[in-house]
Write a protein that holds these residues in place. Structure first.
Motif, PDB file in Angstrom:
ATOM      1  N   TRP A 135       0.818  -1.222   0.000  1.00 34.93           N
ATOM      2  CA  TRP A 135       0.000   0.000   0.000  1.00 34.93           C
ATOM      3  C   TRP A 135       0.855   1.276   0.000  1.00 34.93           C
ATOM      4  CZ3 TRP A 135      -2.277  -3.741   3.691  1.00 34.93           C
ATOM      5  CH2 TRP A 135      -3.361  -4.416   3.136  1.00 34.93           C
ATOM      6  N   ASP A 136       2.147   1.144  -0.337  1.00 39.20           N
ATOM      7  CA  ASP A 136       3.037   2.302  -0.475  1.00 39.20           C
ATOM      8  C   ASP A 136       3.002   3.212   0.754  1.00 39.20           C
ATOM      9  OD1 ASP A 136       3.909   1.539  -3.025  1.00 39.20           O
ATOM     10  OD2 ASP A 136       2.233   2.551  -4.016  1.00 39.20           O
ATOM     11  N   LEU A 137       3.283   2.633   1.913  1.00 40.31           N
ATOM     12  CA  LEU A 137       3.275   3.401   3.167  1.00 40.31           C
ATOM     13  C   LEU A 137       4.646   4.017   3.410  1.00 40.31           C
ATOM     14  CD1 LEU A 137       1.303   0.868   5.416  1.00 40.31           C
ATOM     15  CD2 LEU A 137       0.409   2.584   3.838  1.00 40.31           C
ATOM     16  N   VAL A 138       5.113   4.789   2.443  1.00 48.34           N
ATOM     17  CA  VAL A 138       6.431   5.413   2.528  1.00 48.34           C
ATOM     18  C   VAL A 138       6.307   6.893   2.161  1.00 48.34           C
ATOM     19  CG1 VAL A 138       7.725   3.299   2.049  1.00 48.34           C
ATOM     20  CG2 VAL A 138       6.933   4.714   0.149  1.00 48.34           C
ATOM     21  N   CYS A 139       7.385   7.608   2.397  1.00 44.04           N
ATOM     22  CA  CYS A 139       7.474   9.036   2.056  1.00 44.04           C
ATOM     23  C   CYS A 139       6.343   9.821   2.701  1.00 44.04           C
ATOM     24  CB  CYS A 139       7.510   9.207   0.535  1.00 44.04           C
ATOM     25  SG  CYS A 139       8.976   8.409  -0.206  1.00 44.04           S
ATOM     26  N   ASP A 140       5.486  10.461   1.926  1.00 38.86           N
ATOM     27  CA  ASP A 140       4.422  11.276   2.520  1.00 38.86           C
ATOM     28  C   ASP A 140       3.406  10.444   3.294  1.00 38.86           C
ATOM     29  OD1 ASP A 140       5.578  13.515   1.470  1.00 38.86           O
ATOM     30  OD2 ASP A 140       4.287  13.618  -0.307  1.00 38.86           O
ATOM     31  N   TYR A 141       3.410   9.135   3.085  1.00 34.05           N
ATOM     32  CA  TYR A 141       2.446   8.254   3.743  1.00 34.05           C
ATOM     33  C   TYR A 141       3.093   7.380   4.819  1.00 34.05           C
ATOM     34  CZ  TYR A 141      -0.037   9.574  -0.510  1.00 34.05           C
ATOM     35  OH  TYR A 141      -0.603  10.296  -1.518  1.00 34.05           O
ATOM     36  N   HIS A 142       4.308   7.746   5.229  1.00 37.58           N
ATOM     37  CA  HIS A 142       5.020   6.884   6.181  1.00 37.58           C
ATOM     38  C   HIS A 142       4.339   6.848   7.545  1.00 37.58           C
ATOM     39  CE1 HIS A 142       6.515  10.807   7.485  1.00 37.58           C
ATOM     40  NE2 HIS A 142       6.872  10.237   8.625  1.00 37.58           N
TER      41      HIS A 142
END
Length: 553
Positions: A135-142
């Motif tokens: 679910w791309d929980l990195v960068c702005d969504y970390h």
């Protein structure tokens, strides 16, 4: 107090208790994997932006053959803070001038970069799949990753509030059975969650049931074990969490896909649900709540399993009525949770034991966050956490039997706190000493956890025991949620978090000295039993010393 005599007659430490211990502690091991799973299923792999020159075969066709992947990475991804390829930004257009040997890092500007608008590419050498990559929980969504853990901990907190009172009203075994089923179904469903919010919902439901399993397992073991073996039963229950840490590392090492890992740690609870129907309900609870026939059946069944045939034949309803007449008359009126705070003899016990639970949860999770800096091998780290816990808890068993509950509870919390406070004085360069103090503090917290599970069950009567345990579990989870937040105060001073983490267990340990000693005492069944204990202690206290006052709120 007559139930303790009945339990000694049917066997308070026999074949039944051994079978019960195995049946209840094995699920605790698997339950620990649910709580620690996101160390692996939510691990953050190395990542970079998706870029055409590296990840689009059509774009790659126009690239000169002399340029390798490292060159293409240089012109596509700017360097990050650690001079490695940036994880959250890419160049809008390839910066071919960066391949010039005479170029410098200033040959590009921030304006030439953009966020990862086409997604990310993840390093799958350690884990083939994690929820972070899915679910791309990195960068702005970390921030969504720690939010998932907070939601899980909130589920345990809410579950403790609900299942504590539910178990006192509907029984320990029934609630435990439903909790096993809920963990199995919700855990399996989480593996197939189509979106991150749905995943968090199912994890919340898993945690909701986790609280019920922990509390009812502890209470069933305590209420079916004789006074002399109670500390042993609680220590073995606590060791289930330690072995669960090792089991978690072992399973995660073999299963590197988050969805399959979620299935593997959830499926065993279907088996637990199936055999839990044959577990014995707490006869102590059945008798106190007026269910004499069911209580008699459970006692006769335990007598048969323990080989007490003569007792099984002589145990009748009339014998129960005669033996527990006083407890039955006092237990007919349902006790309100308000009694924990309003009843003389219970108020101080409730406040101090809840504070001990909070100190454990708050400090443990504060240290656990810092343990990530001890090494990059998270599998080995997970094993070490469990291994260190084992000798600490075995040592606690000896201390509980020799020194008693009160000094052991106080000493374990104070020791953990002092280790953390001492680390404030140790320079950062002395990494080995800092790690040793952290491990020693963790061992103190393991001992404190074992002690508080024993102590809480002995401090409160049967009619309110699960409610009190639930309140303690709520306090521990509230501490677990608040603990990591204290690290944010590190911006105001590197030692400030350590000061808070160390002061809380020290103060809680000193407060534990206000509690009464319960070693070798039978479990109280009614509120009147608690008050009788206080009166008896005051009567036998030395002249000029009023112990009774210390047990009133």
């Amino acid at each position: 107090m007559a139930f303790s005599e009945l339990l000694d007659q049917v066997g308070g430490l026999g074949r039944f208790q051994v079978l019960q211990m195995v049946a209840l502690v094995v699920p605790i091991m698997w339950l620990t994997t649910q709580s620690m799973m996101e160390n692996f299923s939510a691990a953050v792999p190395g990542h970079r932006c998706w870029v055409p020159l590296l990840d689009n075969s059509t774009a790659q066709a126009g690239v000169p053959a002399a340029l390798g992947p490292k060159d293409l990475l240089t012109v596509s991804i700017p360097p990050g803070p650690n001079h490695e390829p940036h994880q959250c930004r890419r160049f809008r257009q390839p910066q071919w001038q960066l391949l010039d040997p005479n170029s410098t890092a200033t040959n590009w500007s921030e304006a030439a970069t953009e966020p990862c608008v086409d997604g990310w590419v993840y390093d799958r050498s350690t884990f083939t799949s994690t929820i972070v990559a899915k679910w791309d929980l990195v960068c702005d969504y970390h921030a969504l990753k720690p939010m998932a853990q907070s939601i899980y901990l909130s589920g345990i907190l809410v579950g403790a509030a609900v299942f504590g009172q539910a178990s006192d009203r509907f029984g320990r075994r029934l609630v435990l059975t439903l909790n096993y089923l809920q963990m199995a179904v919700a855990g399996t469903a989480a593996a197939f969650a189509p979106t991150f919010p749905v995943y968090c919902l199912f994890r919340f439901l898993v945690a909701f049931a986790v609280a019920g399993v922990m509390m009812n397992t502890c209470t069933l073991l305590m209420e079916w074990t004789s006074t002399r073996a109670r500390a042993l039963a609680m220590t073995l229950n606590s060791l289930g969490f330690s072995f669960g840490q090792v089991l978690m590392a072992t399973v995660a090492y073999g299963v590197r896909d988050w969805a399959l890992l979620q299935l593997v740690v959830s499926a065993p609870f279907f088996l637990c649900f199936a055999y839990s129907w044959w577990l014995a309900e707490s006869a102590r609870w059945l008798l106190i709540t007026g269910k004499l026939e069911q209580g008699l059946q459970e006692l006769q069944k335990v007598a048969a399993i323990n080989g007490k045939r003569a007792v099984q034949e002589t145990l009748t309803t009339e014998v129960l009525l005669s033996a527990m007449q006083e407890e039955l008359s006092a237990g007919q009126s349902r006790a309100s949770p308000r009694a924990l705070f309003c009843t003389p003899g219970l108020g101080l016990r409730t406040c101090v034991s809840t504070l001990c639970w909070f100190a454990f949860g708050f400090t443990f999770y504060g240290l656990a966050l810092d343990l990530q800096t001890l090494g990059s091998n998270i599998f080995l780290l997970q094993v070490l956490i469990g291994v260190v816990d084992i000798p600490a808890k075995i040592g606690t068993l000896l201390l509980l039997s020799r020194l008693g509950r009160r000094p052991t509870q106080a000493a374990s919390l104070v020791l953990a706190g002092l280790c953390i406070l001492t680390n404030m004085l140790v320079p950062q360069e002395m990494g080995a000493l800092r790690s040793a103090l952290a491990v020693l503090g963790l061992g103190g917290l393991g001992a404190a956890f074992t002690c508080v599970t024993v102590y809480t069950g002995e401090l409160f009567p049967t009619v309110l025991r699960m409610t009190a345990v639930g309140l303690g579990q709520m306090a521990a989870r509230a501490g677990a949620i608040l603990g990591p937040l204290v690290r944010l105060r590190g911006t105001h001073g590197r030692s400030l978090p350590l000061l808070v983490y160390g002061a809380v267990p020290v103060l809680s340990g000193l407060a534990a000295l206000l509690l009464p000693e319960t070693r070798s005492l039978p479990l109280p069944d009614t509120i009147q039993d608690v008050q009788d204990q206080a009166v008896k202690k005051a009567t036998h206290s030395p002249p000029g010393r009023t112990v009774l006052k210390s047990t009133h709120f």
